[in-house]
Design a protein around this motif. Structure first.
Motif, short mmCIF file in Angstrom:
data_model
loop_
_atom_site.label_atom_id
_atom_site.label_comp_id
_atom_site.label_asym_id
_atom_site.label_seq_id
_atom_site.Cartn_x
_atom_site.Cartn_y
_atom_site.Cartn_z
N GLN A 30 0.80 -1.21 0.00
CA GLN A 30 0.00 0.00 0.00
C GLN A 30 0.84 1.27 0.00
OE1 GLN A 30 0.07 -2.37 2.30
NE2 GLN A 30 -0.33 -1.62 4.38
N THR A 43 -5.43 5.10 -4.53
CA THR A 43 -6.75 4.56 -4.21
C THR A 43 -7.61 5.62 -3.55
OG1 THR A 43 -5.77 2.36 -3.91
CG2 THR A 43 -7.96 2.72 -3.00
N HIS A 109 -13.37 0.06 1.14
CA HIS A 109 -12.63 -0.29 -0.07
C HIS A 109 -11.21 -0.66 0.29
CE1 HIS A 109 -11.93 -0.33 -4.40
NE2 HIS A 109 -10.79 0.31 -4.19
N ASP A 110 -10.71 -1.74 -0.32
CA ASP A 110 -9.34 -2.17 -0.09
C ASP A 110 -8.35 -1.09 -0.52
OD1 ASP A 110 -10.17 -4.78 0.73
OD2 ASP A 110 -10.33 -5.38 -1.37
N ARG A 113 -6.62 -1.55 -4.00
CA ARG A 113 -7.39 -1.63 -5.24
C ARG A 113 -7.46 -0.24 -5.86
NH1 ARG A 113 -10.50 -6.43 -6.17
NH2 ARG A 113 -10.85 -7.65 -4.28
N GLN A 166 -15.46 -8.01 -5.01
CA GLN A 166 -14.55 -6.88 -5.09
C GLN A 166 -14.94 -5.88 -3.98
OE1 GLN A 166 -14.90 -5.28 -9.11
NE2 GLN A 166 -13.46 -6.80 -9.91
N THR A 167 -14.32 -4.74 -4.00
CA THR A 167 -14.76 -3.59 -3.22
C THR A 167 -14.84 -2.42 -4.19
OG1 THR A 167 -12.49 -2.94 -2.60
CG2 THR A 167 -13.68 -4.43 -1.10
N ASN A 211 -10.61 -3.84 -11.69
CA ASN A 211 -10.60 -3.44 -10.29
C ASN A 211 -9.90 -4.53 -9.46
OD1 ASN A 211 -11.16 -2.16 -7.86
ND2 ASN A 211 -13.28 -2.90 -7.78
N LYS A 213 -7.03 -6.39 -6.98
CA LYS A 213 -6.35 -6.18 -5.70
C LYS A 213 -4.89 -6.57 -5.87
CE LYS A 213 -6.81 -7.42 -0.80
NZ LYS A 213 -7.59 -8.23 0.17
N THR A 215 -1.84 -7.97 -4.65
CA THR A 215 -1.58 -8.86 -3.52
C THR A 215 -0.24 -9.58 -3.64
OG1 THR A 215 -3.96 -9.23 -3.26
CG2 THR A 215 -2.48 -10.82 -2.20
#
Length: 244
Positions: A30, A43, A109-110, A113, A166-167, A211, A213, A215
């Motif tokens: 992040q 994000t 929301h992640d 993402r 998803q978020t 969209n 993630k 990871t």
């Protein structure tokens, strides 16, 4: 619920260790640079510039609050930063509680993402206002097959009616607060699971395949490649009804 942006807030859980990507030479995912800013900032920007969304809260691990506030300030990204809990569910609860009093609906929301479109955000907000809870998801397109004994495949799993979550995932604020407070030891992997455990139906909103993630290490070069066209193409402007 009112349609004003001040009454729709967003919570970004950003307390993951990023153990699958972080190294001695690179920060947690992040906080890695994507384009001109860290992933978290990119994000957050998607929501800060969205007309349907108002206050934002970023939830981080204990000890990361000051550095995160400095990082957001350096990039002109306005959000409150709060300390999370031992699980994602607990951290989201901390974030929802930290939103200002006028907020009546919350999107979660992640933080990793960054490729969420304005269209998906708008559709989730619309569905939350209409139905109380909604989440973005995409229909499962790949063949699904269970694992068998050892290295052998097992039975094929029918994919009809299956969705990959998803978020953002959103709901009325009071629903989220009560669902977390009354979870009674139940730990859900996302807000849909928590809301369903509390007896709340959740509306499906068609998400977007982009969209993704971020990871795994293999996700990073794909994210960098996608970012080169993301802002240029100004994606996600469509505002047709994508709720299922």
């Amino acid at each position: 619920m009112s349609g004003s942006a001040e009454r729709v807030g967003v919570v970004l859980p950003a307390g993951g260790s990023g153990s699958r990507m972080a190294t001695a030479e690179a920060p947690a995912k992040q906080f890695r640079l994507l384009g001109d800013a860290p992933v978290l900032v990119q994000t957050l920007r998607a929501f800060l510039r969205h007309p349907d969304v108002g206050p934002a809260v970023v939830v981080v691990r204990a000890g990361e609050e000051g550095a995160t506030r400095d990082l957001l300030a350096d990039h002109g990204a306005e959000a409150d930063v709060v300390t999370g809990g031992p699980t994602r569910q607990a951290s989201v609860h901390c974030g929802v509680r930290a939103l200002p009093a006028p907020v009546e609906a919350v999107l979660v929301h992640d933080a990793v993402r960054p490729f969420v479109t304005r269209s998906v955000i708008a559709h989730v907000v619309k569905a939350v206002r209409a139905h109380g809870a909604a989440a973005a998801a995409v229909r499962v397109a790949d063949t699904l097959r269970a694992g068998g004994d050892g290295p052998l495949f097992g039975a094929t799993v029918p994919r009809d009616g299956l969705w990959a979550m998803q978020t953002p995932q959103g709901a009325r604020r009071d629903w989220l607060l009560r669902a977390a407070a009354n979870a009674a030891g139940h730990v859900a992997t996302d807000e849909v699971g928590l809301l369903q455990h509390a007896g709340h139906p959740v509306w499906i909103v068609e998400g977007d395949a982009r969209n993704v993630k971020i990871t795994r290490p293999s996700d990073w070069p794909l994210a960098e490649a996608l970012w080169t066209t993301w802002e240029r193409d100004d994606v996600g402007q469509g505002d047709g009804d994508s709720a299922v």
